[in-house]
Design a protein around this motif. Sequence first.
Motif, PDB file in Angstrom:
ATOM      1  N   ILE A  74       0.848  -1.198   0.000  1.00  0.00           N
ATOM      2  CA  ILE A  74       0.000   0.000   0.000  1.00  0.00           C
ATOM      3  C   ILE A  74       0.882   1.246   0.000  1.00  0.00           C
ATOM      4  N   GLY A  75       0.535   2.197  -0.868  1.00  0.00           N
ATOM      5  CA  GLY A  75       1.294   3.437  -0.968  1.00  0.00           C
ATOM      6  C   GLY A  75       2.354   3.423  -2.054  1.00  0.00           C
ATOM      7  N   THR A  76       2.572   2.263  -2.707  1.00  0.00           N
ATOM      8  CA  THR A  76       3.586   2.173  -3.761  1.00  0.00           C
ATOM      9  C   THR A  76       2.937   2.331  -5.128  1.00  0.00           C
ATOM     10  N   THR A  77       3.760   2.514  -6.155  1.00  0.00           N
ATOM     11  CA  THR A  77       3.275   2.678  -7.529  1.00  0.00           C
ATOM     12  C   THR A  77       3.969   1.683  -8.448  1.00  0.00           C
ATOM     13  N   GLU A  78       3.276   1.304  -9.492  1.00  0.00           N
ATOM     14  CA  GLU A  78       3.828   0.471 -10.560  1.00  0.00           C
ATOM     15  C   GLU A  78       3.366   1.070 -11.875  1.00  0.00           C
ATOM     16  N   GLN A  79       4.014   0.690 -12.969  1.00  0.00           N
ATOM     17  CA  GLN A  79       3.617   1.223 -14.260  1.00  0.00           C
ATOM     18  C   GLN A  79       3.248   0.096 -15.223  1.00  0.00           C
ATOM     19  N   VAL A  80       2.309   0.401 -16.116  1.00  0.00           N
ATOM     20  CA  VAL A  80       1.979  -0.457 -17.238  1.00  0.00           C
ATOM     21  C   VAL A  80       2.345   0.328 -18.489  1.00  0.00           C
ATOM     22  N   LYS A  81       3.045  -0.332 -19.419  1.00  0.00           N
ATOM     23  CA  LYS A  81       3.589   0.400 -20.562  1.00  0.00           C
ATOM     24  C   LYS A  81       3.557  -0.474 -21.806  1.00  0.00           C
ATOM     25  N   VAL A  82       3.279   0.163 -22.946  1.00  0.00           N
ATOM     26  CA  VAL A  82       3.417  -0.487 -24.258  1.00  0.00           C
ATOM     27  C   VAL A  82       4.201   0.461 -25.151  1.00  0.00           C
ATOM     28  N   GLU A  83       5.187  -0.077 -25.832  1.00  0.00           N
ATOM     29  CA  GLU A  83       6.048   0.737 -26.693  1.00  0.00           C
ATOM     30  C   GLU A  83       6.177   0.048 -28.048  1.00  0.00           C
ATOM     31  N   THR A 100       0.593   5.053 -14.799  1.00  0.00           N
ATOM     32  CA  THR A 100       1.081   4.772 -13.446  1.00  0.00           C
ATOM     33  C   THR A 100      -0.099   4.416 -12.544  1.00  0.00           C
ATOM     34  N   VAL A 101       0.080   3.343 -11.757  1.00  0.00           N
ATOM     35  CA  VAL A 101      -0.981   2.877 -10.863  1.00  0.00           C
ATOM     36  C   VAL A 101      -0.475   2.943  -9.425  1.00  0.00           C
ATOM     37  N   THR A 102      -1.250   3.607  -8.557  1.00  0.00           N
ATOM     38  CA  THR A 102      -0.908   3.723  -7.129  1.00  0.00           C
ATOM     39  C   THR A 102      -1.899   2.912  -6.308  1.00  0.00           C
ATOM     40  N   LYS A 103      -1.354   2.136  -5.352  1.00  0.00           N
ATOM     41  CA  LYS A 103      -2.207   1.330  -4.486  1.00  0.00           C
ATOM     42  C   LYS A 103      -2.562   2.147  -3.246  1.00  0.00           C
ATOM     43  N   LYS A 104      -3.839   2.541  -3.137  1.00  0.00           N
ATOM     44  CA  LYS A 104      -4.299   3.362  -2.027  1.00  0.00           C
ATOM     45  C   LYS A 104      -4.698   2.534  -0.816  1.00  0.00           C
ATOM     46  N   SER A 105      -5.242   1.347  -1.078  1.00  0.00           N
ATOM     47  CA  SER A 105      -5.638   0.447   0.008  1.00  0.00           C
ATOM     48  C   SER A 105      -5.574  -0.970  -0.537  1.00  0.00           C
ATOM     49  N   ALA A 106      -5.986  -1.919   0.280  1.00  0.00           N
ATOM     50  CA  ALA A 106      -5.902  -3.321  -0.144  1.00  0.00           C
ATOM     51  C   ALA A 106      -6.739  -3.599  -1.384  1.00  0.00           C
ATOM     52  N   SER A 107      -7.815  -2.839  -1.561  1.00  0.00           N
ATOM     53  CA  SER A 107      -8.711  -3.105  -2.696  1.00  0.00           C
ATOM     54  C   SER A 107      -8.857  -1.919  -3.641  1.00  0.00           C
ATOM     55  N   LYS A 108      -8.089  -0.854  -3.420  1.00  0.00           N
ATOM     56  CA  LYS A 108      -8.260   0.341  -4.251  1.00  0.00           C
ATOM     57  C   LYS A 108      -6.953   0.703  -4.942  1.00  0.00           C
ATOM     58  N   HIS A 109      -7.023   0.752  -6.295  1.00  0.00           N
ATOM     59  CA  HIS A 109      -5.876   1.163  -7.101  1.00  0.00           C
ATOM     60  C   HIS A 109      -6.297   2.350  -7.963  1.00  0.00           C
ATOM     61  N   VAL A 110      -5.482   3.387  -7.978  1.00  0.00           N
ATOM     62  CA  VAL A 110      -5.809   4.591  -8.744  1.00  0.00           C
ATOM     63  C   VAL A 110      -4.825   4.716  -9.904  1.00  0.00           C
ATOM     64  N   SER A 111      -5.381   4.836 -11.126  1.00  0.00           N
ATOM     65  CA  SER A 111      -4.549   4.945 -12.329  1.00  0.00           C
ATOM     66  C   SER A 111      -4.412   6.398 -12.748  1.00  0.00           C
ATOM     67  N   SER A 112      -3.234   6.766 -13.188  1.00  0.00           N
ATOM     68  CA  SER A 112      -2.991   8.124 -13.659  1.00  0.00           C
ATOM     69  C   SER A 112      -3.480   8.266 -15.092  1.00  0.00           C
ATOM     70  N   LEU A 113      -3.491   9.510 -15.584  1.00  0.00           N
ATOM     71  CA  LEU A 113      -3.764   9.731 -16.995  1.00  0.00           C
ATOM     72  C   LEU A 113      -2.618   9.160 -17.821  1.00  0.00           C
ATOM     73  N   ASP A 114      -2.943   8.746 -19.060  1.00  0.00           N
ATOM     74  CA  ASP A 114      -1.914   8.152 -19.919  1.00  0.00           C
ATOM     75  C   ASP A 114      -0.801   9.163 -20.209  1.00  0.00           C
ATOM     76  N   ASP A 115       0.415   8.664 -20.161  1.00  0.00           N
ATOM     77  CA  ASP A 115       1.579   9.446 -20.594  1.00  0.00           C
ATOM     78  C   ASP A 115       1.920   8.970 -22.002  1.00  0.00           C
ATOM     79  N   PHE A 116       1.644   9.833 -23.005  1.00  0.00           N
ATOM     80  CA  PHE A 116       1.813   9.442 -24.405  1.00  0.00           C
ATOM     81  C   PHE A 116       2.965  10.231 -25.016  1.00  0.00           C
ATOM     82  N   ASN A 117       3.846   9.504 -25.717  1.00  0.00           N
ATOM     83  CA  ASN A 117       5.042  10.152 -26.252  1.00  0.00           C
ATOM     84  C   ASN A 117       5.427   9.514 -27.578  1.00  0.00           C
ATOM     85  N   VAL A 118       5.829  10.342 -28.545  1.00  0.00           N
ATOM     86  CA  VAL A 118       6.313   9.853 -29.842  1.00  0.00           C
ATOM     87  C   VAL A 118       7.688  10.460 -30.104  1.00  0.00           C
ATOM     88  N   LYS A 119       8.632   9.600 -30.505  1.00  0.00           N
ATOM     89  CA  LYS A 119       9.987  10.056 -30.836  1.00  0.00           C
ATOM     90  C   LYS A 119      10.333   9.624 -32.255  1.00  0.00           C
TER      91      LYS A 119
END
Length: 674
Positions: A74-83, A100-119
């Motif tokens: 709880i309180g940590t973040t992980e990322q999901v990514k496709v490139e 980016t997904v943050t774990k707020k509680s045992a059953s609650k995960h909050v996802s950030s807005l997509d970070d989109f980038n083109v190079k």
Amino acid sequence: MIIYSIELENFRQFRGCHHLDFSIDNDKNVTVVMGENGSGKTTLEQAFTWCLYGKTTFKDKQLLNREVCNTMPIGTTEQVKVEMVVHTNNAEFCIRRRQTVTKKSASKHVSSLDDFNVKRRNANGDWEDVGKRLQADSIVAEMLPEKLSGFFFFDGERIDKMSEDLLQKRKSDDFKEAVRALVGLNTLQAAMDRFGPDNRMKTVAGKLKSEMDDEGEGKIAELSTEINSLVLNIENNQNEQQKIVEMLDNVKKMLLDKEFELKNMQDSINNGVQYAKYQQKIVNEEKQQVADESECLKYFSKHIFRVLLLPLYKMALTEIKDAGKIDMGIPHIHSKTIEFLLNRGKCICGSDLHQNVECLKNLQALMYTLPPHSLGNMIGSFLKDIKNNSRNTDGSVEHFMQLVKNALCHDERIAEYHNEIKLLESKLPNQERVATLNRAKKELETEQRKLQNELGICKENIGRFKQEQERLERKRNNIISSSKRNKINKLYYEYAMAVYQELKSDYEAKEIATRENLEQVINEIFAKIYDNQIGLTINDDYSVSTYLMDNSIGDGDLEKNTAQSYAVIFAFIAGIIKMHIEGKKAEIKSDVTDNADVKENDGLPLVMDAPLSAFDKDRIKRICEELPKIAKQIIIFIKDTDGDIAEEHMTNIIGKKWLIKADSQTSSKILERN
């Protein structure tokens, strides 16, 4: 656009990092990704569209791997990514979408807005940002517009949706738009929309028409307001009409589904009717049985006493034969005579009965042996009763036995009906389902009548409004013609409308030619991958009808099976791609600029989770031979059983092989195969 590679990190089933590179060889342009159902083929296919457009069709919107979600503190973040690394217009791009997904509680995960980038890879081989998010989106849209992506990235569910739209004669705007975009009709459409029609303020004709009342004639302004109101009413009614037509189509389809299901259940329903009849027969038999048993008991109660007395009657008659030896009493003396003497208190002999007790007793006893209670009279009455009772008992036993037989026969019939019911029980329909279907059918029929009535009202309103619009426009035109400035505007307006009509005619002619060309192309492809005895017709609304090419066999639309429907979709998509390629080649031949080389290198991938299990082996072979000839690059996801057959027929054109292997329901890995 050619796809070089894709890399996934914690994307749904794919925990950790997984990298796949795809064949870009012109001769071996096929990459096969094999895996069992549920291993993650559809997930991998949707990773492409999420990376490019941020869209998936998953019901569960959580993209981060389930195992990662569950093990996060709880309180940590992980990322999901496709490139993805792709090549288009002689340039190489790296497209990355991250969340980016943050774990707020045992059953609650909050996802950030997509970070989109083109190079973009520069001349030195290094990656550099193309700019802000808007520019990145624009570059991807130029590679392959999102509204067209469904024709190049698709799975079995998408094919089912295409099949439903194309083959069931529904409105097919997606297909129409795809054809227009890929064969270059959109430019002509844009030019046409710029000039007209005249009932839109943003068009040239519409603007000129609105300015034709600048002289200040109040009547023209008044008429224009009325006309604009009518145009708005017409548009509203036309939109409503379209909605009602679509709703009617849906209601008709659902009604046909309910009727079809009821028709399939008809035998079971008939069995249910027969079942109910047997149940009613049992009820009737049981009622009749109770009635017959009651009649039997009633008859028994009434006649059994007489029947049982018959032997006693016979014994009594034997004794009465000797009735002559019995004292018959004193002749001509009546019991009333004795009654008189007793009341008087004096005997015939003159004895005082009050004093002579013995004489009194003798008279009292004598009273009961004289008429009407004399023994002779009693015997006569008794004989009469015996005769009557004997006559009434004639046939009583036989009748009683018949009543018993009638009462007992019901048991046999009831048992027979129970046996019939037992045989029917296994064939009975789901009564609750039948009732539900009939209720739904009745509701749909009511809704259909309601919509048809509303459709009639819309059509009537449209006709009435158009008629009034034409009348008012004629009236306004007469007034406008008298104004010098309006005459000039009218001239410009007529010129704009002439250009619009010319563009419209040109567009319609080219669209018809495009549709006919597409019909020819998809028939050629369909004949190769499915059947050359079946023809396809592209209707005006871009739905597809099938027919037998040999009219001697039959005519009309053919009933479609899954394999045939999928083959039509494959042929349609392949036809669009082929026409697009041919159009690009035509552009290159006519292009005298330095960009000709760039256009020549453009290509389109076909990434599909192919439902080849719907086809037999021969047709799988045909599809495997034809599709790679059309698209610049083929990435095909396929299950193991179909994959062996597909690879057998594509050995010489497969450049890469991958295997998706499920370790668990929430985790899969990707392995390269030799």
